[in-house]
Design a protein around this motif. Structure first.
Motif, PDB file in Angstrom:
ATOM      1  N   GLY A  49      -4.904  -2.237  -5.330  1.00  0.00           N
ATOM      2  CA  GLY A  49      -5.010  -3.572  -5.900  1.00  0.00           C
ATOM      3  C   GLY A  49      -4.464  -4.605  -4.939  1.00  0.00           C
ATOM      4  O   GLY A  49      -3.669  -4.289  -4.060  1.00  0.00           O
ATOM      5  N   MET A  50      -4.939  -5.846  -5.092  1.00  0.00           N
ATOM      6  CA  MET A  50      -4.469  -6.921  -4.231  1.00  0.00           C
ATOM      7  C   MET A  50      -4.693  -8.264  -4.893  1.00  0.00           C
ATOM      8  O   MET A  50      -5.497  -8.384  -5.817  1.00  0.00           O
ATOM      9  CB  MET A  50      -5.157  -6.885  -2.862  1.00  0.00           C
ATOM     10  N   GLY A  51      -3.951  -9.262  -4.433  1.00  0.00           N
ATOM     11  CA  GLY A  51      -4.118 -10.613  -4.936  1.00  0.00           C
ATOM     12  C   GLY A  51      -3.401 -11.592  -4.040  1.00  0.00           C
ATOM     13  O   GLY A  51      -2.585 -11.208  -3.195  1.00  0.00           O
ATOM     14  N   LEU A  52      -3.703 -12.877  -4.221  1.00  0.00           N
ATOM     15  CA  LEU A  52      -3.028 -13.916  -3.453  1.00  0.00           C
ATOM     16  C   LEU A  52      -1.704 -14.248  -4.119  1.00  0.00           C
ATOM     17  O   LEU A  52      -1.645 -14.442  -5.336  1.00  0.00           O
ATOM     18  CB  LEU A  52      -3.897 -15.165  -3.364  1.00  0.00           C
ATOM     19  N   ALA A  53      -0.644 -14.299  -3.332  1.00  0.00           N
ATOM     20  CA  ALA A  53       0.680 -14.605  -3.857  1.00  0.00           C
ATOM     21  C   ALA A  53       0.951 -16.099  -3.711  1.00  0.00           C
ATOM     22  O   ALA A  53       1.032 -16.823  -4.685  1.00  0.00           O
ATOM     23  CB  ALA A  53       1.743 -13.785  -3.141  1.00  0.00           C
ATOM     24  N   GLN A  54       1.081 -16.582  -2.512  1.00  0.00           N
ATOM     25  CA  GLN A  54       1.218 -17.994  -2.189  1.00  0.00           C
ATOM     26  C   GLN A  54       0.148 -18.279  -1.146  1.00  0.00           C
ATOM     27  O   GLN A  54      -0.407 -17.346  -0.571  1.00  0.00           O
ATOM     28  CB  GLN A  54       2.607 -18.287  -1.634  1.00  0.00           C
ATOM     29  N   PRO A  55      -0.136 -19.536  -0.879  1.00  0.00           N
ATOM     30  CA  PRO A  55      -1.176 -19.810   0.125  1.00  0.00           C
ATOM     31  C   PRO A  55      -0.963 -19.002   1.402  1.00  0.00           C
ATOM     32  O   PRO A  55       0.095 -19.060   2.018  1.00  0.00           O
ATOM     33  CB  PRO A  55      -1.029 -21.314   0.384  1.00  0.00           C
ATOM     34  N   GLY A  56      -1.952 -18.207   1.736  1.00  0.00           N
ATOM     35  CA  GLY A  56      -1.899 -17.410   2.949  1.00  0.00           C
ATOM     36  C   GLY A  56      -1.198 -16.081   2.832  1.00  0.00           C
ATOM     37  O   GLY A  56      -1.191 -15.300   3.774  1.00  0.00           O
ATOM     38  N   GLN A  57      -0.584 -15.770   1.690  1.00  0.00           N
ATOM     39  CA  GLN A  57       0.107 -14.498   1.523  1.00  0.00           C
ATOM     40  C   GLN A  57      -0.697 -13.591   0.601  1.00  0.00           C
ATOM     41  O   GLN A  57      -1.186 -14.026  -0.437  1.00  0.00           O
ATOM     42  CB  GLN A  57       1.494 -14.700   0.937  1.00  0.00           C
ATOM     43  N   VAL A  58      -0.815 -12.326   0.990  1.00  0.00           N
ATOM     44  CA  VAL A  58      -1.554 -11.347   0.200  1.00  0.00           C
ATOM     45  C   VAL A  58      -0.583 -10.271  -0.290  1.00  0.00           C
ATOM     46  O   VAL A  58       0.165  -9.695   0.500  1.00  0.00           O
ATOM     47  CB  VAL A  58      -2.684 -10.699   1.036  1.00  0.00           C
ATOM     48  N   LEU A  59      -0.601 -10.017  -1.581  1.00  0.00           N
ATOM     49  CA  LEU A  59       0.189  -8.953  -2.186  1.00  0.00           C
ATOM     50  C   LEU A  59      -0.728  -7.759  -2.391  1.00  0.00           C
ATOM     51  O   LEU A  59      -1.825  -7.906  -2.943  1.00  0.00           O
ATOM     52  CB  LEU A  59       0.766  -9.395  -3.526  1.00  0.00           C
ATOM     53  N   GLU A  60      -0.296  -6.586  -1.946  1.00  0.00           N
ATOM     54  CA  GLU A  60      -1.089  -5.370  -2.113  1.00  0.00           C
ATOM     55  C   GLU A  60      -0.232  -4.285  -2.738  1.00  0.00           C
ATOM     56  O   GLU A  60       0.968  -4.205  -2.476  1.00  0.00           O
ATOM     57  CB  GLU A  60      -1.603  -4.844  -0.767  1.00  0.00           C
ATOM     58  N   VAL A  61      -0.870  -3.459  -3.537  1.00  0.00           N
ATOM     59  CA  VAL A  61      -0.234  -2.255  -4.065  1.00  0.00           C
ATOM     60  C   VAL A  61      -0.966  -1.066  -3.472  1.00  0.00           C
ATOM     61  O   VAL A  61      -2.197  -0.990  -3.526  1.00  0.00           O
ATOM     62  CB  VAL A  61      -0.288  -2.196  -5.611  1.00  0.00           C
ATOM     63  N   PHE A  62      -0.206  -0.164  -2.880  1.00  0.00           N
ATOM     64  CA  PHE A  62      -0.728   1.088  -2.330  1.00  0.00           C
ATOM     65  C   PHE A  62      -0.220   2.201  -3.230  1.00  0.00           C
ATOM     66  O   PHE A  62       0.939   2.173  -3.658  1.00  0.00           O
ATOM     67  CB  PHE A  62      -0.221   1.309  -0.902  1.00  0.00           C
ATOM     68  N   ALA A  63      -1.057   3.187  -3.531  1.00  0.00           N
ATOM     69  CA  ALA A  63      -0.633   4.298  -4.381  1.00  0.00           C
ATOM     70  C   ALA A  63      -1.314   5.583  -3.923  1.00  0.00           C
ATOM     71  O   ALA A  63      -2.368   5.568  -3.292  1.00  0.00           O
ATOM     72  CB  ALA A  63      -0.975   4.014  -5.843  1.00  0.00           C
ATOM     73  N   SER A  64      -0.680   6.703  -4.281  1.00  0.00           N
ATOM     74  CA  SER A  64      -1.230   8.024  -3.957  1.00  0.00           C
ATOM     75  C   SER A  64      -1.618   8.741  -5.242  1.00  0.00           C
ATOM     76  O   SER A  64      -1.178   8.372  -6.332  1.00  0.00           O
ATOM     77  CB  SER A  64      -0.189   8.859  -3.204  1.00  0.00           C
ATOM     78  N   SER A  65      -2.394   9.788  -5.096  1.00  0.00           N
ATOM     79  CA  SER A  65      -2.792  10.586  -6.259  1.00  0.00           C
ATOM     80  C   SER A  65      -1.598  11.326  -6.858  1.00  0.00           C
ATOM     81  O   SER A  65      -1.631  11.716  -8.020  1.00  0.00           O
ATOM     82  CB  SER A  65      -3.899  11.576  -5.883  1.00  0.00           C
ATOM     83  N   SER A  66      -0.509  11.482  -6.086  1.00  0.00           N
ATOM     84  CA  SER A  66       0.692  12.142  -6.613  1.00  0.00           C
ATOM     85  C   SER A  66       1.597  11.176  -7.370  1.00  0.00           C
ATOM     86  O   SER A  66       2.593  11.596  -7.952  1.00  0.00           O
ATOM     87  CB  SER A  66       1.474  12.805  -5.476  1.00  0.00           C
ATOM     88  N   GLY A  67       1.265   9.870  -7.357  1.00  0.00           N
ATOM     89  CA  GLY A  67       2.017   8.897  -8.140  1.00  0.00           C
ATOM     90  C   GLY A  67       2.964   8.002  -7.368  1.00  0.00           C
ATOM     91  O   GLY A  67       3.542   7.085  -7.936  1.00  0.00           O
ATOM     92  N   SER A  68       3.141   8.224  -6.058  1.00  0.00           N
ATOM     93  CA  SER A  68       4.001   7.315  -5.293  1.00  0.00           C
ATOM     94  C   SER A  68       3.275   5.990  -5.100  1.00  0.00           C
ATOM     95  O   SER A  68       2.047   5.940  -5.076  1.00  0.00           O
ATOM     96  CB  SER A  68       4.381   7.927  -3.938  1.00  0.00           C
TER      97      SER A  68
END
Length: 100
Positions: A49-68
């Motif tokens: 998943g990803m989205g814009l946080a503040q102008p020019g900043q991108v927030l991303e979530v990285f995840a594994s199939s094991s749950g980390s």
């Protein structure tokens, strides 16, 4: 598990030497390409998943199939900083018309 964030911060600290940054951010930031490679190689985490946080900043979530999972904020200059990490990630999807 507490050792996972500590190990990730240590790896990011090694990467930080390559990027000029403030002293307080050196242990958790580095070039985005290297951080993404580290998350994929060491933790088998991919973007979920990803989205814009503040102008020019991108927030991303990285995840594994094991749950980390890891949350990363990327700045316009390409520097990425890990802002949170944990275990037991679950994908939640909203079905149209039904609250989550």
């Amino acid at each position: 598990m507490i050792l996972r964030p500590i190990a990730l911060f240590a790896a990011l600290g090694a990467m930080a030497a390559l990027v000029p940054s403030s002293a307080s951010a050196q242990t958790s930031c580095g070039p985005r390409e290297q951080l993404v490679k580290l998350l994929a190689d060491q933790y088998k985490e991919d973007p979920v998943g990803m989205g814009l946080a503040q102008p020019g900043q991108v927030l991303e979530v990285f995840a594994s199939s094991s749950g980390s999972w890891t949350m990363v904020i990327t700045l316009p200059d390409g520097k990425a900083c890990m802002i949170a990490a944990g275990d037991n990630w679950e994908m939640v999807t909203k079905i149209k018309g039904n609250p989550v």
